[in-house]
Write a protein that holds these residues in place. Sequence first.
Motif, PDB file in Angstrom:
ATOM      1  N   VAL A  67       0.841  -1.197   0.000  1.00 21.06           N
ATOM      2  CA  VAL A  67       0.000   0.000   0.000  1.00 21.06           C
ATOM      3  C   VAL A  67       0.880   1.254   0.000  1.00 21.06           C
ATOM      4  N   THR A  68       1.943   1.235   0.796  1.00 21.64           N
ATOM      5  CA  THR A  68       2.882   2.365   0.827  1.00 21.64           C
ATOM      6  C   THR A  68       3.444   2.639  -0.558  1.00 21.64           C
ATOM      7  N   LEU A  74       1.657   7.615  -6.305  1.00 20.59           N
ATOM      8  CA  LEU A  74       0.685   8.687  -6.494  1.00 20.59           C
ATOM      9  C   LEU A  74       1.180  10.025  -5.958  1.00 20.59           C
ATOM     10  N   LYS A  75       2.414   9.997  -5.384  1.00 20.58           N
ATOM     11  CA  LYS A  75       3.023  11.211  -4.819  1.00 20.58           C
ATOM     12  C   LYS A  75       2.161  11.823  -3.709  1.00 20.58           C
ATOM     13  N   LEU A  76       1.557  10.964  -2.908  1.00 26.07           N
ATOM     14  CA  LEU A  76       0.834  11.419  -1.730  1.00 26.07           C
ATOM     15  C   LEU A  76       1.825  11.797  -0.639  1.00 26.07           C
ATOM     16  N   GLN A  77       1.350  12.517   0.363  1.00 25.18           N
ATOM     17  CA  GLN A  77       2.228  12.989   1.427  1.00 25.18           C
ATOM     18  C   GLN A  77       2.200  12.033   2.617  1.00 25.18           C
ATOM     19  N   GLY A 103       2.032  -4.528  14.616  1.00 25.57           N
ATOM     20  CA  GLY A 103       1.506  -4.308  13.280  1.00 25.57           C
ATOM     21  C   GLY A 103       1.883  -2.934  12.747  1.00 25.57           C
ATOM     22  N   TRP A 104       1.325  -2.616  11.555  1.00 18.83           N
ATOM     23  CA  TRP A 104       1.694  -1.386  10.858  1.00 18.83           C
ATOM     24  C   TRP A 104       0.466  -0.797  10.159  1.00 18.83           C
ATOM     25  N   ASN A 105       0.066   0.383  10.598  1.00 19.14           N
ATOM     26  CA  ASN A 105      -0.941   1.142   9.859  1.00 19.14           C
ATOM     27  C   ASN A 105      -0.256   1.941   8.758  1.00 19.14           C
ATOM     28  N   VAL A 106      -1.001   2.234   7.699  1.00 18.84           N
ATOM     29  CA  VAL A 106      -0.479   3.044   6.591  1.00 18.84           C
ATOM     30  C   VAL A 106      -1.413   4.233   6.391  1.00 18.84           C
ATOM     31  N   THR A 107      -0.840   5.433   6.264  1.00 20.48           N
ATOM     32  CA  THR A 107      -1.662   6.625   6.045  1.00 20.48           C
ATOM     33  C   THR A 107      -0.945   7.596   5.125  1.00 20.48           C
ATOM     34  N   ALA A 108      -1.711   8.157   4.193  1.00 18.90           N
ATOM     35  CA  ALA A 108      -1.187   9.179   3.290  1.00 18.90           C
ATOM     36  C   ALA A 108      -2.179  10.331   3.222  1.00 18.90           C
ATOM     37  N   ARG A 109      -1.656  11.516   2.939  1.00 17.44           N
ATOM     38  CA  ARG A 109      -2.500  12.716   2.877  1.00 17.44           C
ATOM     39  C   ARG A 109      -2.455  13.315   1.480  1.00 17.44           C
ATOM     40  N   GLU A 154      -7.539   2.804  -5.272  1.00 20.69           N
ATOM     41  CA  GLU A 154      -8.098   3.295  -6.528  1.00 20.69           C
ATOM     42  C   GLU A 154      -8.927   4.555  -6.360  1.00 20.69           C
ATOM     43  N   VAL A 155      -9.551   4.753  -5.211  1.00 16.51           N
ATOM     44  CA  VAL A 155     -10.223   6.030  -4.955  1.00 16.51           C
ATOM     45  C   VAL A 155      -9.182   7.146  -4.890  1.00 16.51           C
ATOM     46  N   ALA A 156      -8.063   6.882  -4.232  1.00  9.15           N
ATOM     47  CA  ALA A 156      -6.982   7.871  -4.194  1.00  9.15           C
ATOM     48  C   ALA A 156      -6.521   8.222  -5.609  1.00  9.15           C
ATOM     49  N   LYS A 157      -6.327   7.219  -6.419  1.00  4.21           N
ATOM     50  CA  LYS A 157      -5.872   7.450  -7.787  1.00  4.21           C
ATOM     51  C   LYS A 157      -6.918   8.220  -8.588  1.00  4.21           C
ATOM     52  N   SER A 158      -8.178   7.848  -8.419  1.00  2.00           N
ATOM     53  CA  SER A 158      -9.259   8.510  -9.152  1.00  2.00           C
ATOM     54  C   SER A 158      -9.341   9.991  -8.808  1.00  2.00           C
TER      55      SER A 158
END
Length: 393
Positions: A67-68, A74-77, A103-109, A154-158
């Motif tokens: 996911v990262t 997508l060049k998210l922050q 574990g590991w959560n993943v988050t992008a802005r 895919e929502v992020a990409k859209s």
Amino acid sequence: MKQNILYSFRVLVLITLCVTEQVFAQAGEETPVPVPVACVRRHIETLASDEFAGRSGASALMAAEYVTDQFEKLKLQPVFAEESFLQVIPGPVDEAGNSTTAGWNVTARWTPAGAQFPNEYLIVAAHHDHLGSRKSGIYYGADDNASGVAMVVEVAKSLIRSDIKLDRSVLFVSFDLEEHLLFGSRWWTAHPPVPLEDIKFVIVADMLGRSLGDLPIDSVFLCGAEHGSGVRKTVSKIPFADTVQPVLLSDDFVGLRSDYGPFRDRKIPFLFASTGQSRDYHTMVDTADKIDFEQVAAISTGLARLIVAIGNQQKAPEWIESPEIDPSEVKAILEICRQIDEHAVEWELTAIQKFFVDQTRSRAERILSQKTITPEDQRWLTRTTQMLLFTVF
């Protein structure tokens, strides 16, 4: 070797189709570009493959890194310390007194250019973990929840590749340890990368691309809209697809089912999107070949449109503490009961289960015949639908 070559070729074809669909979809669109079926398929088949071994423990880290990688492309922050997309979830101290990682959560802005409220956030989330591998085999978790992760990516990409206006920032989140009492999302909300009061609306998806009990219901259940002011009305205006019918249900009807729970506990408006628990839930045959990829793509497109609609409202949704149920929700329960009746023999329902379904159907019909839905009716529906989920499905 031959199988590896064929697999690599298949992945290459899917990636090519994914890029092609995305390019054609971008031309002349004023709303989020439609999510390509090939992209959804690629994510689900990858995350539900032998290589990812059921995404628990070390393989959950593989999923988090996957996911990262998508977010980086997508060049998210990144939002965590040291410019990281990963949030470490600590585990118990070991016998030597050393800290461990659970574990590991993943988050992008993503903050759209020209956003009017850049410090207000919408969240699109799912969980990437599953049950892992055991002596009996791999619990692939295609429906639960590679499908939800595919939606998030895919929502992020859209959104990013669409030439649209959006007035709020979006956090794209993939939680770990959902299968362990929602520990990943509980940790995230206890240690958020942005102030919780700045989070205005949350969408969590879990189990997309199958159907409730494998019944012939082409619906995505959207639970919790009743807790956000104006959310029901907004959802009613969002086109999903001719093949997918959004159905609003009270979150009380389904109980606590996924990572929206910690947000609901903090009275943050949310929506839980799911096509329902299939009959392969938490088994080794929850595999990618059984997923309706077109359905997942259509739902993802609809949720992207919903994010835009809510993100551009001048006033964000506000929490409604004690909402009333809508007659359409009773109709949805009635339709589920009818479908169960039609499949009672196939499912080999017991006499007690049949009686319970008949009673639910009868009471739902009576409630719909009334002019109003009383608080007693609402309490009864809540208890009954939860029992229905646990005793029949």
